[in-house]
Scaffold this active site. Sequence first.
Site, PDB file in Angstrom:
ATOM      1  N   ASP A   1       0.873  -1.166   0.000  1.00 33.49           N
ATOM      2  CA  ASP A   1       0.000   0.000   0.000  1.00 33.49           C
ATOM      3  C   ASP A   1       0.911   1.217   0.000  1.00 33.49           C
ATOM      4  O   ASP A   1       1.684   1.418   0.950  1.00 33.49           O
ATOM      5  CB  ASP A   1      -0.882  -0.028   1.258  1.00 33.49           C
ATOM      6  CG  ASP A   1      -1.783   1.183   1.394  1.00 33.49           C
ATOM      7  OD1 ASP A   1      -1.600   2.171   0.654  1.00 33.49           O
ATOM      8  OD2 ASP A   1      -2.672   1.155   2.267  1.00 33.49           O
TER       9      ASP A   1
ATOM     10  N   SER B   1      -2.736  12.828 -15.191  1.00 36.49           N
ATOM     11  CA  SER B   1      -3.994  12.595 -15.901  1.00 36.49           C
ATOM     12  C   SER B   1      -4.366  13.845 -16.668  1.00 36.49           C
ATOM     13  O   SER B   1      -3.996  14.964 -16.280  1.00 36.49           O
ATOM     14  CB  SER B   1      -5.112  12.261 -14.901  1.00 36.49           C
ATOM     15  OG  SER B   1      -6.378  12.261 -15.530  1.00 36.49           O
TER      16      SER B   1
ATOM     17  N   TYR C   1      -9.466  14.114  -7.259  1.00 34.39           N
ATOM     18  CA  TYR C   1      -8.655  13.430  -8.267  1.00 34.39           C
ATOM     19  C   TYR C   1      -7.816  14.424  -9.066  1.00 34.39           C
ATOM     20  O   TYR C   1      -6.610  14.230  -9.254  1.00 34.39           O
ATOM     21  CB  TYR C   1      -9.571  12.637  -9.198  1.00 34.39           C
ATOM     22  CG  TYR C   1      -8.841  11.838 -10.243  1.00 34.39           C
ATOM     23  CD1 TYR C   1      -8.151  10.676  -9.901  1.00 34.39           C
ATOM     24  CD2 TYR C   1      -8.848  12.223 -11.588  1.00 34.39           C
ATOM     25  CE1 TYR C   1      -7.478   9.932 -10.857  1.00 34.39           C
ATOM     26  CE2 TYR C   1      -8.185  11.483 -12.548  1.00 34.39           C
ATOM     27  CZ  TYR C   1      -7.506  10.345 -12.180  1.00 34.39           C
ATOM     28  OH  TYR C   1      -6.831   9.617 -13.140  1.00 34.39           O
TER      29      TYR C   1
ATOM     30  N   LYS D   1      -3.689  14.711  -9.235  1.00 35.39           N
ATOM     31  CA  LYS D   1      -2.959  14.536 -10.484  1.00 35.39           C
ATOM     32  C   LYS D   1      -2.268  15.828 -10.928  1.00 35.39           C
ATOM     33  O   LYS D   1      -1.201  15.787 -11.558  1.00 35.39           O
ATOM     34  CB  LYS D   1      -3.903  14.028 -11.570  1.00 35.39           C
ATOM     35  CG  LYS D   1      -4.415  12.612 -11.314  1.00 35.39           C
ATOM     36  CD  LYS D   1      -3.279  11.604 -11.191  1.00 35.39           C
ATOM     37  CE  LYS D   1      -3.783  10.172 -11.155  1.00 35.39           C
ATOM     38  NZ  LYS D   1      -2.674   9.180 -11.111  1.00 35.39           N
TER      39      LYS D   1
ATOM     40  N   PHE E   1      -8.742   5.752 -20.884  1.00 37.82           N
ATOM     41  CA  PHE E   1      -8.078   4.504 -21.239  1.00 37.82           C
ATOM     42  C   PHE E   1      -8.926   3.300 -20.854  1.00 37.82           C
ATOM     43  O   PHE E   1      -9.684   3.338 -19.878  1.00 37.82           O
ATOM     44  CB  PHE E   1      -6.698   4.416 -20.578  1.00 37.82           C
ATOM     45  CG  PHE E   1      -5.602   4.978 -21.437  1.00 37.82           C
ATOM     46  CD1 PHE E   1      -4.693   4.149 -22.066  1.00 37.82           C
ATOM     47  CD2 PHE E   1      -5.502   6.345 -21.638  1.00 37.82           C
ATOM     48  CE1 PHE E   1      -3.703   4.662 -22.887  1.00 37.82           C
ATOM     49  CE2 PHE E   1      -4.519   6.873 -22.449  1.00 37.82           C
ATOM     50  CZ  PHE E   1      -3.609   6.033 -23.079  1.00 37.82           C
TER      51      PHE E   1
END
Length: 260
Positions: free
Chosen positions: A58, A153, A166, A170, A199
């Site tokens: 992790d 991203s 998110y 990123k 993707f």
Amino acid sequence: MQLDSSIAAIVTGGASGLGAATARRLAGHGVKVALFDLNAEQGEALAREIGGVFCQVDVTSEEQVDAAFAKARAAHGQERVLVNCAGTGNAVKTASRDKATGEIKHLPLANFDRTIQINLVGTFRCIAKSAAGMLTLDPLEDGERGAIVNTASAAAVDGQMGQAAYSASKAGVAGMTLPIARDLMNEGIRVNAILPGLFDTPLLMGAPEHVRAALAASVPFPKRLGRPAEYAALAELLITNGYFNAECVRLDGALRMAPR
């Protein structure tokens, strides 16, 4: 850097998706690959397939990351290549109103923090520990000791609704690319980042076919989801082309994501 059996590599998030494709591509050149991932079943299977080693880890745990690096280096020696693909995502608005009840909710801070810890802090943790190990290596051509590829991203630049956590994580990965490359420039370690678009990874494979089709249609050209092998090909280029450094490269078929 020439990829062959003299090179050891670590791929985080290597049990599936972008990481698995990258691990296979590196192993295809004879590179000794260690896979860092939580999924032991998939990770062990892929390690057997490519003749690598699996380390269950992790990336938010300092102790587990240290143990994984120790296991990988005991098996293959000090890595010259690190590809960071471990990550997570979610879609929760910063604040929202329930249309039926009128109840107002906000994104739980624990949710936000978890995304940052995995995608950003976890990536940096692996970079720092790998780079420290690379400093012990003898330099290759042009004084190069290692190459690091991180996964940001397209959402780092044009995140959609519900992607605050998110996108922030990123954007952090993309934003730290240049300063880390500058930190390591005198030691011959290059650092680059890939900003993938949509993707065909496990995250989308479980989506209904009409959803996948709509996502594919939103890509200007080619009108399809990206293939993990295409990410792997770019990662290989960033590793082998010694003049690539401190770059954030979009890989998205010219996609610019809409608000939703």
